[in-house]
Design a protein around this motif. Structure first.
Motif, PDB file in Angstrom:
ATOM      1  N   LEU A 245       0.718  -1.326  -0.171  1.00  0.00           N
ATOM      2  CA  LEU A 245       0.102  -0.135  -0.131  1.00  0.00           C
ATOM      3  C   LEU A 245       0.951   1.258   0.494  1.00  0.00           C
ATOM      4  CD1 LEU A 245      -2.598  -1.276   2.511  1.00  0.00           C
ATOM      5  CD2 LEU A 245      -2.940  -1.341   0.117  1.00  0.00           C
ATOM      6  N   ASP A 246       0.888   2.290  -0.697  1.00  0.00           N
ATOM      7  CA  ASP A 246       1.165   3.413  -0.396  1.00  0.00           C
ATOM      8  C   ASP A 246       0.827   4.730  -0.209  1.00  0.00           C
ATOM      9  OD1 ASP A 246       3.297   2.227  -2.385  1.00  0.00           O
ATOM     10  OD2 ASP A 246       1.706   2.759  -4.485  1.00  0.00           O
ATOM     11  N   GLY A 247       1.455   5.283   0.710  1.00  0.00           N
ATOM     12  CA  GLY A 247       0.454   6.637   0.694  1.00  0.00           C
ATOM     13  C   GLY A 247       0.142   6.144   2.798  1.00  0.00           C
ATOM     14  N   LEU A 248       0.592   5.702   3.157  1.00  0.00           N
ATOM     15  CA  LEU A 248       0.693   5.425   4.824  1.00  0.00           C
ATOM     16  C   LEU A 248       0.258   6.254   5.285  1.00  0.00           C
ATOM     17  CD1 LEU A 248       1.935   1.904   5.163  1.00  0.00           C
ATOM     18  CD2 LEU A 248      -0.379   2.345   4.210  1.00  0.00           C
ATOM     19  N   PRO A 249      -0.939   6.285   6.660  1.00  0.00           N
ATOM     20  CA  PRO A 249      -0.710   7.639   7.154  1.00  0.00           C
ATOM     21  C   PRO A 249      -0.168   7.591   8.332  1.00  0.00           C
ATOM     22  CG  PRO A 249      -2.855   6.380   6.958  1.00  0.00           C
ATOM     23  CD  PRO A 249      -1.947   6.011   6.213  1.00  0.00           C
ATOM     24  N   THR A 253       1.560   1.129  10.989  1.00  0.00           N
ATOM     25  CA  THR A 253       3.809   0.153  10.576  1.00  0.00           C
ATOM     26  C   THR A 253       3.330  -0.702  10.121  1.00  0.00           C
ATOM     27  OG1 THR A 253       3.074  -1.112  12.878  1.00  0.00           O
ATOM     28  CG2 THR A 253       3.913   0.809  12.939  1.00  0.00           C
ATOM     29  N   ALA A 254       4.347  -0.657   8.580  1.00  0.00           N
ATOM     30  CA  ALA A 254       4.082  -1.483   8.163  1.00  0.00           C
ATOM     31  C   ALA A 254       5.451  -2.736   8.286  1.00  0.00           C
ATOM     32  CB  ALA A 254       4.304  -0.662   6.565  1.00  0.00           C
ATOM     33  N   ARG A 268       1.842 -11.505   1.448  1.00  0.00           N
ATOM     34  CA  ARG A 268       3.404 -10.707   2.382  1.00  0.00           C
ATOM     35  C   ARG A 268       3.111  -9.464   2.939  1.00  0.00           C
ATOM     36  NH1 ARG A 268       6.103 -13.870  -1.104  1.00  0.00           N
ATOM     37  NH2 ARG A 268       5.687 -14.883  -2.942  1.00  0.00           N
ATOM     38  N   HIS A 269       2.672  -8.251   3.071  1.00  0.00           N
ATOM     39  CA  HIS A 269       2.940  -6.902   3.561  1.00  0.00           C
ATOM     40  C   HIS A 269       1.352  -6.883   4.548  1.00  0.00           C
ATOM     41  CE1 HIS A 269       4.638  -5.760   0.237  1.00  0.00           C
ATOM     42  NE2 HIS A 269       3.987  -6.817  -0.368  1.00  0.00           N
ATOM     43  N   ARG A 270       2.158  -6.328   6.087  1.00  0.00           N
ATOM     44  CA  ARG A 270       1.266  -5.981   7.112  1.00  0.00           C
ATOM     45  C   ARG A 270       1.174  -5.226   7.784  1.00  0.00           C
ATOM     46  NH1 ARG A 270       0.493 -11.007  11.530  1.00  0.00           N
ATOM     47  NH2 ARG A 270      -0.542 -11.577  10.353  1.00  0.00           N
ATOM     48  N   ASP A 296      -5.730  14.761   8.338  1.00  0.00           N
ATOM     49  CA  ASP A 296      -5.267  13.102   8.020  1.00  0.00           C
ATOM     50  C   ASP A 296      -5.876  12.980   7.164  1.00  0.00           C
ATOM     51  OD1 ASP A 296      -2.964  12.427  10.057  1.00  0.00           O
ATOM     52  OD2 ASP A 296      -4.333  12.783  11.118  1.00  0.00           O
ATOM     53  N   ARG A 297      -6.199  11.379   6.451  1.00  0.00           N
ATOM     54  CA  ARG A 297      -6.758  11.451   5.276  1.00  0.00           C
ATOM     55  C   ARG A 297      -7.773   9.468   5.987  1.00  0.00           C
ATOM     56  NH1 ARG A 297      -2.057  10.361   1.143  1.00  0.00           N
ATOM     57  NH2 ARG A 297      -1.732   9.285   2.782  1.00  0.00           N
ATOM     58  N   THR A 298      -8.736   9.556   5.054  1.00  0.00           N
ATOM     59  CA  THR A 298      -9.296   8.046   5.083  1.00  0.00           C
ATOM     60  C   THR A 298      -8.960   7.364   3.879  1.00  0.00           C
ATOM     61  OG1 THR A 298     -10.882   9.376   6.794  1.00  0.00           O
ATOM     62  CG2 THR A 298     -11.348   7.429   5.526  1.00  0.00           C
ATOM     63  N   ILE A 299      -8.580   6.146   4.539  1.00  0.00           N
ATOM     64  CA  ILE A 299      -7.507   5.156   4.003  1.00  0.00           C
ATOM     65  C   ILE A 299      -9.602   4.091   3.548  1.00  0.00           C
ATOM     66  CG2 ILE A 299      -6.876   3.181   3.022  1.00  0.00           C
ATOM     67  CD1 ILE A 299      -5.194   5.917   3.386  1.00  0.00           C
ATOM     68  N   VAL A 300      -9.166   3.980   1.866  1.00  0.00           N
ATOM     69  CA  VAL A 300     -10.372   2.787   1.465  1.00  0.00           C
ATOM     70  C   VAL A 300     -10.194   1.789   0.953  1.00  0.00           C
ATOM     71  CG1 VAL A 300     -12.679   2.434   0.163  1.00  0.00           C
ATOM     72  CG2 VAL A 300     -11.402   5.476   1.295  1.00  0.00           C
ATOM     73  N   LEU A 301     -10.070   0.887   0.784  1.00  0.00           N
ATOM     74  CA  LEU A 301     -10.049  -0.707   0.811  1.00  0.00           C
ATOM     75  C   LEU A 301     -10.769  -1.513   0.527  1.00  0.00           C
ATOM     76  CD1 LEU A 301      -7.209  -1.303   2.898  1.00  0.00           C
ATOM     77  CD2 LEU A 301      -6.214  -0.576   0.899  1.00  0.00           C
TER      78      LEU A 301
END
Length: 315
Positions: A245-249, A253-254, A268-270, A296-301
Motif C-alpha cells: 500500500l502506498d501513501g500510508l498515514p 506500521t508496515a 506478503r505485507h502487514r 489526515d486522510r481516510t483510507i478506503v480498501l
C-alpha cells in the motif's frame, strides 16, 4: 263562415331532474384540508420517509466530517432509518413542546377576549392583536434577512432563520384572527382568508422541516467529532495484503511477511495501527487513532480475497 281556432294544449309540467350526489363543498376549513392531506399520505409512510430523510442528513454530515461521501458508503435505506431514529428525538420533542406552547397561548388569548366586553377591553384586545402581528412581521423580516443576506452572522445561527419563517406568518395570521374576533367583522373575504391561512400553514411546515434538517446536520457533525475523539478506543485493524500500500498515514506500521502460500493466495505485507471507521458496500474505511480534521486522510480498501483483516480489541 269564420272558423274557430282549436284550443291550446295545456303546458307540460316541468319534469324534475333526478337527484344526484351533492357537490363537494369548496368552502372547507383549513383544518379539514390538512386532515384530508394527512389521511391521504398515511402516518406510517410519512414517519418512514422522515426517518430515512433525517438519517440521510445526519449520516451524510457524520461521514463527511472524515471526507467520506455518503454515496460511497453504500448504506441501505434501513441503515439510514436506524440512524434517523436517534436524530428525530430532539425535533419531535421540540415540536410537541411548541404545540403545547401554542395551545397555552391560544387558551390565554381566548380567556382574555372573553373576560371583558367594555370599551377599555376592546382597546386592550386591539393592542394585543397589533402586538402579535408586529411580532410576526419582525420575524418575517428576520427570515428574509437570514435567507438573502449571505455571509452574515444572522444567517448561520442554527434554527433562527427557519423558525422565524415558520412562526412569523403564523403570528400575522393569528393576530388577524384576534382582531376579527375583537371587532366582530372580517377584514377580508372568506376565500382570501382561507388562502392566506393555507399559505401560513405551508410556511410553518416548511420552516419546521428546514429547522429539523439543520438540527440533523449539526447532530451528524457532532457525531463525527465524537468519533474522531474516541478512535483510540476502537479495536485495532490489522491488514494483510498481497500488494504493498502506498501513501500510508502517520501512525501505521508496515511489516514484510514471509511468503506463504495458502489456496493460491500469498499475503506478503502487514499494516497495523488502523482503526475501522465503517465497513459497508464491500469497502473498509480506515483511519488512525490520532486522526485530525484537515491533516489526515481516510483510507478506503476494497474488502475481498486479496486482503486479510484481523481485529485486535484495545485494553
Amino acid at each position: 263562415m269564420a272558423t274557430v281556432p282549436p284550443p291550446e294544449a295545456p303546458p307540460t309540467p316541468p319534469v324534475p331532474e333526478p337527484a344526484g350526489e351533492p357537490e363537494p363543498s369548496t368552502d372547507q376549513p383549513v383544518s379539514a384540508r390538512i386532515r384530508q392531506l394527512a389521511e391521504t399520505i398515511g402516518p406510517t409512510t410519512l414517519a418512514t420517509a422522515l426517518l430515512v430523510y433525517f438519517g440521510y442528513v445526519a449520516t451524510r454530515a457524520r461521514y463527511q466530517y472524515f471526507g467520506v461521501p455518503l454515496d460511497m458508503t453504500g448504506l441501505s435505506n434501513q441503515d439510514l432509518m436506524l440512524q434517523g431514529l436517534e436524530v428525530v428525538y430532539v425535533p419531535a420533542a421540540l415540536m410537541f413542546l411548541g404545540v403545547l406552547t401554542c395551545v397555552g397561548i391560544h387558551a390565554f388569548v381566548k380567556w382574555l377576549l372573553a373576560r371583558d366586553t367594555g370599551d377599555d377591553a376592546s382597546t386592550t384586545h386591539a393592542l394585543l392583536a397589533y402586538l402579535i402581528m408586529l411580532v410576526g412581521v419582525l420575524l418575517i423580516a428576520r427570515a428574509v434577512i437570514g435567507m438573502f443576506v449571505q455571509g452574515s452572522d444572522t444567517s448561520v445561527i442554527i434554527g433562527a432563520t427557519p423558525l422565524s419563517l415558520a412562526i412569523g406568518p403564523a403570528a400575522v395570521a393569528y393576530g388577524t384572527w384576534v382582531y376579527t374576533q375583537q371587532r366582530g367583522r372580517t377584514l377580508m373575504s372568506r376565500r382570501l382568508a382561507r388562502n392566506g391561512a393555507l399559505c401560513a400553514v405551508g410556511l410553518f411546515i416548511a420552516g419546521l422541516f428546514w429547522a429539523s434538517t439543520q438540527l440533523a446536520w449539526a447532530y451528524g457533525t457532532g457525531r463525527g467529532e465524537e468519533d474522531a475523539s474516541a478512535l483510540d478506543l476502537r479495536p485495532e485493524v490489522v491488514i494483510d495484503t498481497k500488494e504493498p500500500l502506498d501513501g500510508l498515514p502517520t501512525g501505521v506500521t508496515a511489516t514484510r511477511l514471509d511468503g506463504s502460500e495458502k489456496e493460491g493466495r500469498a499475503y506478503r505485507h502487514r499494516y497495523a495501527g488502523f482503526r475501522l471507521l465503517l465497513s459497508s458496500g464491500g469497502r473498509l474505511f480506515l483511519v488512525t487513532p490520532d486522526w485530525e480534521l484537515g491533516r489526515d486522510r481516510t483510507i478506503v480498501l476494497p474488502y475481498g480475497d486479496d486482503i486479510r483483516v484481523q481485529l485486535m480489541p484495545q485494553p
